[in-house]
Write an enzyme that holds these catalytic residues in place. Structure first.
Site, PDB file in Angstrom:
ATOM      1  N   ARG A  94      14.306  -4.712  -8.910  1.00 16.11           N
ATOM      2  CA  ARG A  94      15.372  -5.050  -7.946  1.00 16.11           C
ATOM      3  C   ARG A  94      14.886  -6.128  -6.968  1.00 16.11           C
ATOM      4  O   ARG A  94      15.645  -7.032  -6.612  1.00 16.11           O
ATOM      5  CB  ARG A  94      15.845  -3.779  -7.224  1.00 16.11           C
ATOM      6  N   GLY A 141       5.587 -10.554  10.783  1.00 12.66           N
ATOM      7  CA  GLY A 141       6.852 -10.819  10.103  1.00 12.66           C
ATOM      8  C   GLY A 141       8.077 -10.435  10.914  1.00 12.66           C
ATOM      9  O   GLY A 141       9.155 -10.993  10.725  1.00 12.66           O
ATOM     10  N   ILE A 167       4.705 -12.911   0.046  1.00 14.65           N
ATOM     11  CA  ILE A 167       5.849 -13.594  -0.546  1.00 14.65           C
ATOM     12  C   ILE A 167       6.075 -13.123  -1.988  1.00 14.65           C
ATOM     13  O   ILE A 167       5.271 -13.407  -2.881  1.00 14.65           O
ATOM     14  CB  ILE A 167       5.666 -15.133  -0.485  1.00 14.65           C
ATOM     15  N   THR A 168       7.191 -12.423  -2.186  1.00 12.47           N
ATOM     16  CA  THR A 168       7.559 -11.922  -3.519  1.00 12.47           C
ATOM     17  C   THR A 168       7.771 -13.102  -4.463  1.00 12.47           C
ATOM     18  O   THR A 168       8.407 -14.092  -4.079  1.00 12.47           O
ATOM     19  CB  THR A 168       8.848 -11.071  -3.421  1.00 12.47           C
ATOM     20  N   ARG A 272      10.909  25.348 -13.787  1.00 10.12           N
ATOM     21  CA  ARG A 272       9.607  25.744 -13.234  1.00 10.12           C
ATOM     22  C   ARG A 272       9.694  27.207 -12.783  1.00 10.12           C
ATOM     23  O   ARG A 272      10.399  27.528 -11.816  1.00 10.12           O
ATOM     24  CB  ARG A 272       9.261  24.855 -12.028  1.00 10.12           C
ATOM     25  N   GLN A 283      15.900  30.276  -1.895  1.00  3.39           N
ATOM     26  CA  GLN A 283      16.759  29.606  -0.911  1.00  3.39           C
ATOM     27  C   GLN A 283      16.167  28.273  -0.460  1.00  3.39           C
ATOM     28  O   GLN A 283      16.890  27.291  -0.279  1.00  3.39           O
ATOM     29  CB  GLN A 283      16.967  30.509   0.310  1.00  3.39           C
ATOM     30  N   LEU A 342       7.413  18.818  -7.183  1.00  3.57           N
ATOM     31  CA  LEU A 342       6.801  18.724  -8.512  1.00  3.57           C
ATOM     32  C   LEU A 342       5.381  19.293  -8.516  1.00  3.57           C
ATOM     33  O   LEU A 342       4.737  19.342  -9.570  1.00  3.57           O
ATOM     34  CB  LEU A 342       6.768  17.261  -8.972  1.00  3.57           C
ATOM     35  N   GLU A 367      12.171  -6.945   4.807  1.00  2.00           N
ATOM     36  CA  GLU A 367      13.571  -7.188   5.190  1.00  2.00           C
ATOM     37  C   GLU A 367      13.930  -6.440   6.470  1.00  2.00           C
ATOM     38  O   GLU A 367      15.045  -5.935   6.617  1.00  2.00           O
ATOM     39  CB  GLU A 367      14.513  -6.748   4.064  1.00  2.00           C
TER      40      GLU A 367
HETATM   41  C1  FAD Z   1       5.736  -6.049  -0.892  1.00  2.00           C
HETATM   42  C2  FAD Z   1       6.267  -6.975   0.147  1.00  2.00           C
HETATM   43  C3  FAD Z   1       7.064  -8.057  -0.240  1.00  2.00           C
HETATM   44  C4  FAD Z   1       7.528  -8.961   0.718  1.00  2.00           C
HETATM   45  N1  FAD Z   1       8.273 -10.067   0.325  1.00  2.00           N
HETATM   46  C5  FAD Z   1       8.565 -11.040   1.240  1.00  2.00           C
HETATM   47  C6  FAD Z   1       9.164 -12.284   0.836  1.00  2.00           C
HETATM   48  O1  FAD Z   1       9.487 -12.483  -0.345  1.00  2.00           O
HETATM   49  N2  FAD Z   1       9.350 -13.249   1.777  1.00  2.00           N
HETATM   50  C7  FAD Z   1       9.017 -13.076   3.088  1.00  2.00           C
HETATM   51  O2  FAD Z   1       9.200 -14.000   3.880  1.00  2.00           O
HETATM   52  N3  FAD Z   1       8.461 -11.902   3.508  1.00  2.00           N
HETATM   53  C8  FAD Z   1       8.229 -10.888   2.616  1.00  2.00           C
HETATM   54  N4  FAD Z   1       7.638  -9.702   3.027  1.00  2.00           N
HETATM   55  C9  FAD Z   1       7.243  -9.566   4.427  1.00  2.00           C
HETATM   56  C10 FAD Z   1       8.024  -8.530   5.199  1.00  2.00           C
HETATM   57  O3  FAD Z   1       9.304  -8.979   5.487  1.00  2.00           O
HETATM   58  C11 FAD Z   1       7.203  -8.185   6.450  1.00  2.00           C
HETATM   59  O4  FAD Z   1       6.093  -7.407   6.018  1.00  2.00           O
HETATM   60  C12 FAD Z   1       7.990  -7.441   7.497  1.00  2.00           C
HETATM   61  O5  FAD Z   1       8.934  -8.281   8.093  1.00  2.00           O
HETATM   62  C13 FAD Z   1       7.100  -6.864   8.601  1.00  2.00           C
HETATM   63  O6  FAD Z   1       6.229  -7.840   9.078  1.00  2.00           O
HETATM   64  P1  FAD Z   1       4.659  -7.508   9.217  1.00  2.00           P
HETATM   65  O7  FAD Z   1       4.198  -6.952   7.925  1.00  2.00           O
HETATM   66  O8  FAD Z   1       3.981  -8.728   9.701  1.00  2.00           O
HETATM   67  O9  FAD Z   1       4.599  -6.362  10.308  1.00  2.00           O
HETATM   68  P2  FAD Z   1       4.743  -6.586  11.885  1.00  2.00           P
HETATM   69  O10 FAD Z   1       5.915  -7.463  12.180  1.00  2.00           O
HETATM   70  O11 FAD Z   1       3.436  -6.985  12.433  1.00  2.00           O
HETATM   71  O12 FAD Z   1       5.083  -5.114  12.392  1.00  2.00           O
HETATM   72  C14 FAD Z   1       4.096  -4.144  12.698  1.00  2.00           C
HETATM   73  C15 FAD Z   1       4.779  -2.929  13.352  1.00  2.00           C
HETATM   74  O13 FAD Z   1       5.357  -3.313  14.605  1.00  2.00           O
HETATM   75  C16 FAD Z   1       6.688  -2.804  14.679  1.00  2.00           C
HETATM   76  N5  FAD Z   1       7.485  -3.649  15.575  1.00  2.00           N
HETATM   77  C17 FAD Z   1       7.965  -4.881  15.337  1.00  2.00           C
HETATM   78  N6  FAD Z   1       8.658  -5.338  16.404  1.00  2.00           N
HETATM   79  C18 FAD Z   1       8.615  -4.359  17.333  1.00  2.00           C
HETATM   80  C19 FAD Z   1       9.139  -4.213  18.652  1.00  2.00           C
HETATM   81  N7  FAD Z   1       9.864  -5.179  19.243  1.00  2.00           N
HETATM   82  N8  FAD Z   1       8.901  -3.054  19.322  1.00  2.00           N
HETATM   83  C20 FAD Z   1       8.169  -2.069  18.750  1.00  2.00           C
HETATM   84  N9  FAD Z   1       7.634  -2.149  17.519  1.00  2.00           N
HETATM   85  C21 FAD Z   1       7.859  -3.273  16.819  1.00  2.00           C
HETATM   86  C22 FAD Z   1       7.172  -2.844  13.254  1.00  2.00           C
HETATM   87  O14 FAD Z   1       8.287  -1.983  13.083  1.00  2.00           O
HETATM   88  C23 FAD Z   1       5.922  -2.367  12.502  1.00  2.00           C
HETATM   89  O15 FAD Z   1       5.883  -0.981  12.492  1.00  2.00           O
HETATM   90  C24 FAD Z   1       7.234  -8.753   2.090  1.00  2.00           C
HETATM   91  C25 FAD Z   1       6.473  -7.642   2.463  1.00  2.00           C
HETATM   92  C26 FAD Z   1       5.999  -6.754   1.522  1.00  2.00           C
HETATM   93  C27 FAD Z   1       5.159  -5.578   1.967  1.00  2.00           C
END
Ligand code: FAD
Length: 387
Positions: A94, A141, A167-168, A272, A283, A342, A367
């Site tokens: 997906r 992100g 980046i996917t 099971r 329950q 399970l 996302e």
């Molecule tokens: C398998 C995978 C595929 C992906 N594919 C793509 C892609 O194709 N293209 C792309 O551009 N990106 C992609 N991403 C990136 C994804 O969108 C980001 O990982 C995501 O937006 C979160 O950013 P970060 O990992 O930097 O975490 P961070 O932004 O650093 O977040 C860390 C923590 O801080 C929390 N946080 C954030 N803001 C606040 C706030 N204001 N107050 C309190 N807490 C907060 C968050 O909820 C999280 O728990 C992918 C990620 C993964 C894991």
């Protein structure tokens, strides 16, 4: 009166048009016959099953809601149902379709020049070209406005420097849609594979989305012609508009993952036998199964109404946030509970819940994390930006 179907308790199917049902059945058959036989092994081997891509294209699932340019032009319910069935197979399949459709083809269609559309959309629809979407950077992100990647005008070209993370499809992609800061705000650029200074590297050893390619992208003085900039996307609302599209599909996809886990655990718990009776005779197990159905049903109705609003052009991004948050949390909780029901067997690849559970740890983060979606809704309710 007929007993409700456990995986469609409120008979959502009766609310679908013939076309919507046919799309769902077609994709379901593909998932059962082609995807499920190979997915557990691909996940174990940390391999994206690229051999499935030609059939995804021939079913019209790439850019499926777009009109013209070789795209199927189906409605958003059809697209959502396709996402649901694909993610019943695996979130990795997906994700591939979401990225190609919502994060690459949709922005080219919506923000691109006629030349960019003609050049890329038919090829992306046929999977002759694969795309990726580069927004996230390693320093956070959730806050894309803090991006470092930048593009500077030099003569008739743009020169891009910076990097992208998570980046996917990154190393698979023939074209990367890269978001970069310019003097006039954030803009989107189409960067082709092989452009000097552009490199993609796989992120290895993931415990989640193992049947999907996730990469880092590097830009070292990458020069692209001015025509490679998407003319219609100015500022952060460009990439955020793409995310709204992709999040919509995710709301449906999560339902598929939950259904896969629920089906497997319902069957298992009926046979099971512990303390001389099947565990379904207790329950607590009945309550846990009932809770799963309650949450799946709520999610189904939410996504269906969201899709109807989208088809009427009335879907608000905060509604997508609520559905993404609700449905992915629902699926993750069900996958974890199914894994527990399970017993020890639930930690093996023989059963799907642990695979879905691990995948959903990415789906709940990408996302927009749960916190991000809560804050989007909070802002909508109060008018105050609390990010
Ligand atoms: C398998 C995978 C595929 C992906 N594919 C793509 C892609 O194709 N293209 C792309 O551009 N990106 C992609 N991403 C990136 C994804 O969108 C980001 O990982 C995501 O937006 C979160 O950013 P970060 O990992 O930097 O975490 P961070 O932004 O650093 O977040 C860390 C923590 O801080 C929390 N946080 C954030 N803001 C606040 C706030 N204001 N107050 C309190 N807490 C907060 C968050 O909820 C999280 O728990 C992918 C990620 C993964 C894991």
């Amino acid at each position: 009166m007929q007993a409700p179907n456990p995986t469609d308790f409120f008979d959502v199917r009766s609310l679908l048009s013939d076309e919507e049902r046919i799309v769902q059945e077609t994709v379901a058959r593909f998932v059962d016959e082609k995807a499920l036989p190979i997915i557990p092994k691909a996940f174990a081997e940390h391999r994206f099953p690229r051999e499935l891509v030609p059939e995804l294209a021939s079913m019209g699932l790439l850019g499926s809601t777009l009109q013209g340019y070789g795209c199927a032009g189906i409605n958003n319910i059809c697209y959502g149902l396709a996402c649901q069935e694909l993610e019943r197979g695996d979130s990795g399949i997906r994700s591939f379709v979401s990225v190609q459709s919502s994060l690459v083809m949709w922005p080219i269609y919506t923000y691109g020049s006629e030349e960019q559309k003609e050049r890329w959309l038919p090829a992306l629809a046929k999977a002759e070209a694969i795309g990726c979407f580069g927004l996230t950077e390693s320093h956070g992100g959730s806050d894309p406005g803090a991006m470092h990647t930048h593009a500077k005008k030099q003569g008739g070209d743009w020169v891009i420097n910076g990097s992208k993370m998570w980046i996917t499809n990154g190393t698979l992609a023939d074209v990367a849609l890269v978001w970069a800061r310019t003097e006039d705000g954030v803009r989107g650029f189409l960067v082709e594979k092989g452009t000097p200074g552009f490199e993609a590297r796989d992120i290895k050893n993931k415990f989640s989305l193992r049947a999907s390619v996730t990469s880092e992208l590097y830009f070292d003085n990458v020069r692209v012609p001015a025509d490679n900039m998407l003319p219609g996307a100015e500022g952060l609302k460009g990439p955020l508009g793409c995310l709204t599209q992709a999040r919509y599909g995710i709301t449906w996809g999560a339902i598929g993952a939950a259904i896969a886990c629920f089906r497997e655990v319902l069957e298992f718990s009926q046979t099971r036998t512990l303390f001389e009776r099947p565990i379904t005779h207790t329950q607590t197990v009945q309550r846990r199964l009932a809770e799963m159905v309650r949450r799946i049903t709520t999610a189904q109705l939410l996504s269906l109404q969201l899709g109807r609003l989208k088809d009427q052009g009335r879907m608000h991004p905060s509604q997508v946030s609520l559905a993404k948050w609700n449905n992915v949390r629902m699926a993750l909780d069900i996958a974890r509970d199914a894994r527990d029901l399970l017993g020890g067997g639930g930690i093996t690849i023989e059963y799907c819940p642990i695979r879905h559970m691990l995948n959903l740890e990415s789906v709940v983060t990408y996302e927009g994390t749960e916190t991000v979606h809560e804050l989007v809704i909070g802002r909508e309710l109060t008018g105050v930006n609390a990010f």
